[in-house]
Design a protein around this motif. Sequence first.
Motif, PDB file in Angstrom:
ATOM      1  N   ASP A  49      35.974  26.095  19.723  1.00 42.13           N
ATOM      2  CA  ASP A  49      35.112  25.694  18.844  1.00 42.13           C
ATOM      3  C   ASP A  49      33.531  25.960  18.754  1.00 42.13           C
ATOM      4  O   ASP A  49      32.613  25.510  18.187  1.00 42.13           O
ATOM      5  CB  ASP A  49      34.878  23.885  19.071  1.00 42.13           C
ATOM      6  N   GLY A 112      38.615  18.746  27.583  1.00 43.26           N
ATOM      7  CA  GLY A 112      39.043  18.031  26.048  1.00 43.26           C
ATOM      8  C   GLY A 112      38.779  16.434  26.389  1.00 43.26           C
ATOM      9  O   GLY A 112      39.187  15.899  25.328  1.00 43.26           O
ATOM     10  N   GLN A 119      30.122  14.405  26.809  1.00 45.48           N
ATOM     11  CA  GLN A 119      30.177  14.054  25.646  1.00 45.48           C
ATOM     12  C   GLN A 119      29.490  12.714  25.249  1.00 45.48           C
ATOM     13  O   GLN A 119      29.270  12.599  23.873  1.00 45.48           O
ATOM     14  CB  GLN A 119      31.539  13.842  25.089  1.00 45.48           C
ATOM     15  N   PRO A 137      23.532  21.034   7.748  1.00 43.85           N
ATOM     16  CA  PRO A 137      24.942  20.757   8.089  1.00 43.85           C
ATOM     17  C   PRO A 137      25.299  21.479   9.512  1.00 43.85           C
ATOM     18  O   PRO A 137      26.019  20.725  10.335  1.00 43.85           O
ATOM     19  CB  PRO A 137      25.683  21.511   7.372  1.00 43.85           C
ATOM     20  N   ASN A 138      24.631  22.367  10.139  1.00 43.86           N
ATOM     21  CA  ASN A 138      25.069  22.915  11.121  1.00 43.86           C
ATOM     22  C   ASN A 138      24.525  22.169  12.414  1.00 43.86           C
ATOM     23  O   ASN A 138      23.193  22.611  12.510  1.00 43.86           O
ATOM     24  CB  ASN A 138      24.805  24.481  11.304  1.00 43.86           C
ATOM     25  N   VAL A 139      25.122  21.575  13.288  1.00 43.65           N
ATOM     26  CA  VAL A 139      24.383  20.797  14.065  1.00 43.65           C
ATOM     27  C   VAL A 139      23.843  21.838  15.428  1.00 43.65           C
ATOM     28  O   VAL A 139      22.912  21.532  15.764  1.00 43.65           O
ATOM     29  CB  VAL A 139      25.226  19.663  14.869  1.00 43.65           C
ATOM     30  N   VAL A 140      24.367  22.809  15.462  1.00 41.46           N
ATOM     31  CA  VAL A 140      23.741  23.632  16.756  1.00 41.46           C
ATOM     32  C   VAL A 140      22.485  24.192  16.182  1.00 41.46           C
ATOM     33  O   VAL A 140      21.617  24.109  16.926  1.00 41.46           O
ATOM     34  CB  VAL A 140      24.813  24.933  16.842  1.00 41.46           C
TER      35      VAL A 140
ATOM     36  N   VAL B  57      36.292  19.064  22.830  1.00 42.63           N
ATOM     37  CA  VAL B  57      36.878  17.778  22.557  1.00 42.63           C
ATOM     38  C   VAL B  57      38.278  17.925  21.928  1.00 42.63           C
ATOM     39  O   VAL B  57      38.376  18.451  21.222  1.00 42.63           O
ATOM     40  CB  VAL B  57      35.966  16.793  21.734  1.00 42.63           C
ATOM     41  N   GLY B  60      39.217  18.357  18.221  1.00 41.39           N
ATOM     42  CA  GLY B  60      37.747  18.390  17.746  1.00 41.39           C
ATOM     43  C   GLY B  60      37.758  19.640  16.877  1.00 41.39           C
ATOM     44  O   GLY B  60      38.492  20.597  16.964  1.00 41.39           O
ATOM     45  N   THR B  61      36.624  19.618  16.162  1.00 39.51           N
ATOM     46  CA  THR B  61      36.291  20.972  15.304  1.00 39.51           C
ATOM     47  C   THR B  61      34.935  21.407  15.680  1.00 39.51           C
ATOM     48  O   THR B  61      34.287  20.723  16.400  1.00 39.51           O
ATOM     49  CB  THR B  61      36.631  20.751  13.815  1.00 39.51           C
ATOM     50  N   ALA B  62      34.539  22.476  15.015  1.00 38.63           N
ATOM     51  CA  ALA B  62      33.161  23.104  15.292  1.00 38.63           C
ATOM     52  C   ALA B  62      32.265  22.177  14.865  1.00 38.63           C
ATOM     53  O   ALA B  62      32.254  21.622  13.530  1.00 38.63           O
ATOM     54  CB  ALA B  62      33.068  24.350  14.729  1.00 38.63           C
ATOM     55  N   PRO B  63      30.890  22.007  15.536  1.00 40.01           N
ATOM     56  CA  PRO B  63      29.939  20.565  15.113  1.00 40.01           C
ATOM     57  C   PRO B  63      29.213  21.458  13.664  1.00 40.01           C
ATOM     58  O   PRO B  63      28.149  21.587  13.689  1.00 40.01           O
ATOM     59  CB  PRO B  63      29.114  20.710  16.265  1.00 40.01           C
ATOM     60  N   ILE B  64      30.092  21.557  12.483  1.00 38.15           N
ATOM     61  CA  ILE B  64      29.225  21.718  11.487  1.00 38.15           C
ATOM     62  C   ILE B  64      29.669  20.845  10.475  1.00 38.15           C
ATOM     63  O   ILE B  64      30.949  20.885  10.207  1.00 38.15           O
ATOM     64  CB  ILE B  64      29.711  23.416  10.831  1.00 38.15           C
ATOM     65  N   TYR B  77      34.177  15.897  16.230  1.00 39.28           N
ATOM     66  CA  TYR B  77      33.250  17.078  16.298  1.00 39.28           C
ATOM     67  C   TYR B  77      33.236  17.367  17.816  1.00 39.28           C
ATOM     68  O   TYR B  77      32.971  16.531  18.828  1.00 39.28           O
ATOM     69  CB  TYR B  77      31.948  17.117  15.571  1.00 39.28           C
ATOM     70  N   SER B  78      33.332  18.776  18.356  1.00 33.30           N
ATOM     71  CA  SER B  78      33.047  19.309  19.641  1.00 33.30           C
ATOM     72  C   SER B  78      31.493  18.854  20.073  1.00 33.30           C
ATOM     73  O   SER B  78      30.684  19.030  18.764  1.00 33.30           O
ATOM     74  CB  SER B  78      33.427  20.603  19.786  1.00 33.30           C
ATOM     75  N   ASN B  79      31.204  18.951  21.146  1.00 32.19           N
ATOM     76  CA  ASN B  79      29.872  18.707  21.591  1.00 32.19           C
ATOM     77  C   ASN B  79      28.831  19.864  21.363  1.00 32.19           C
ATOM     78  O   ASN B  79      29.133  21.044  21.732  1.00 32.19           O
ATOM     79  CB  ASN B  79      29.878  18.474  23.105  1.00 32.19           C
ATOM     80  N   PRO B  80      27.832  19.744  20.616  1.00 31.01           N
ATOM     81  CA  PRO B  80      27.041  20.987  20.225  1.00 31.01           C
ATOM     82  C   PRO B  80      26.001  21.313  21.292  1.00 31.01           C
ATOM     83  O   PRO B  80      25.396  22.537  21.142  1.00 31.01           O
ATOM     84  CB  PRO B  80      26.268  20.442  19.129  1.00 31.01           C
TER      85      PRO B  80
END
Lengths: 189, 142
Positions: A49, A112, A119, A137-140, B57, B60-64, B77-80
């Motif tokens: 991910d 996970g 987490q 939108p992109n949290v990163v 997670v 989960g999916t990519a944190p977007i 969402y996975s942990n960014p």
Amino acid sequence: MVEMFVDITLFVMLVATAIAIVRMRQLFGVVMMAGVFSLLSAMLLVALDAVDVAFTEAAVGAGISTVLMLSTLTLTSRIEIPATRSPLIPLLVVTVTGAAIIYGTLDMPSFGDPNAPAQVGVAAQYLAQSPEEIGIPNVVTVILAGYRSFDTLGEVAVVFTAGVGVLMLISGLRRRRRKPDNESRGKTS
Amino acid sequence: MFDVDFILGHLNYWLFTVLMMTGLYIVVAKGNLIKKIVGLNLFQTAVFMFYISLSKVTGGTAPIFPVDMKIDPTVVYSNPLPHVLILTAIVVGISTTSLALALVVRISEEFGTIEEDEILAITTELSHLENKELGEAMGGRG
């Protein structure tokens, strides 16, 4: 289960690449295999991910670092001379270190696990608050350039320092090459 | 303690440890400086993947978020945060690698080789010569 299968397959390919790197003598091949390793690890990062990290790893690890290594190869040598030392002590060191690391993972939370300490801390807060506070939108990206932009500032300082260091190390290379009977060089060659 | 769930949950960590140790082996056992740097890169990438695997997670999916920012609360969402840290680490890694490669170029220019054994032999010989010179200057047997 499919995810597990993808993980294991990519991992087996990674290990095969790593072993090829260990055994190869041609440094050109070693550098190419390092690029392959980076691309495979980028694929594994997508499966985990981390799309932004995978993107960076593919661009930096497989791209820039391969170019840098190839340019170093053209300036130095292309063949590795086999080591004369026995590999026993390195193997022992590696085994002991690996065993210690694996012992350290035994009480880590499972892969996970949604309730793992990593987490539930500040990361959950970022995920919950960023839509209202920043709205990208992109949290990163939000964390990289917003909540933790001082990290990026420090990173810029490191890159600048490294760039200055590289320039100081290899500046004047051509000048010194043109007249190899220089004072500083005479005694070694 | 060592049931199937435990092993499946920790297998990732162990696999990354194996990769990490392959990199360490190259650094310790191989004499060629460029190969040592490749080994360090291997180690580094393995650490990155290990770190990212901590942020995964299950389900989960990519944190977007969706572009219209209509966030479905049921989506996990996975942990960014580890992603951000590793993004920084990758760039710092490439700068240290480039510095190391520049050092290798300088070493090769100075010694004419990038094999650790040969460099050690040359430096030992040089220090012997220097010791001899200094000893003669101090009136030794020479």
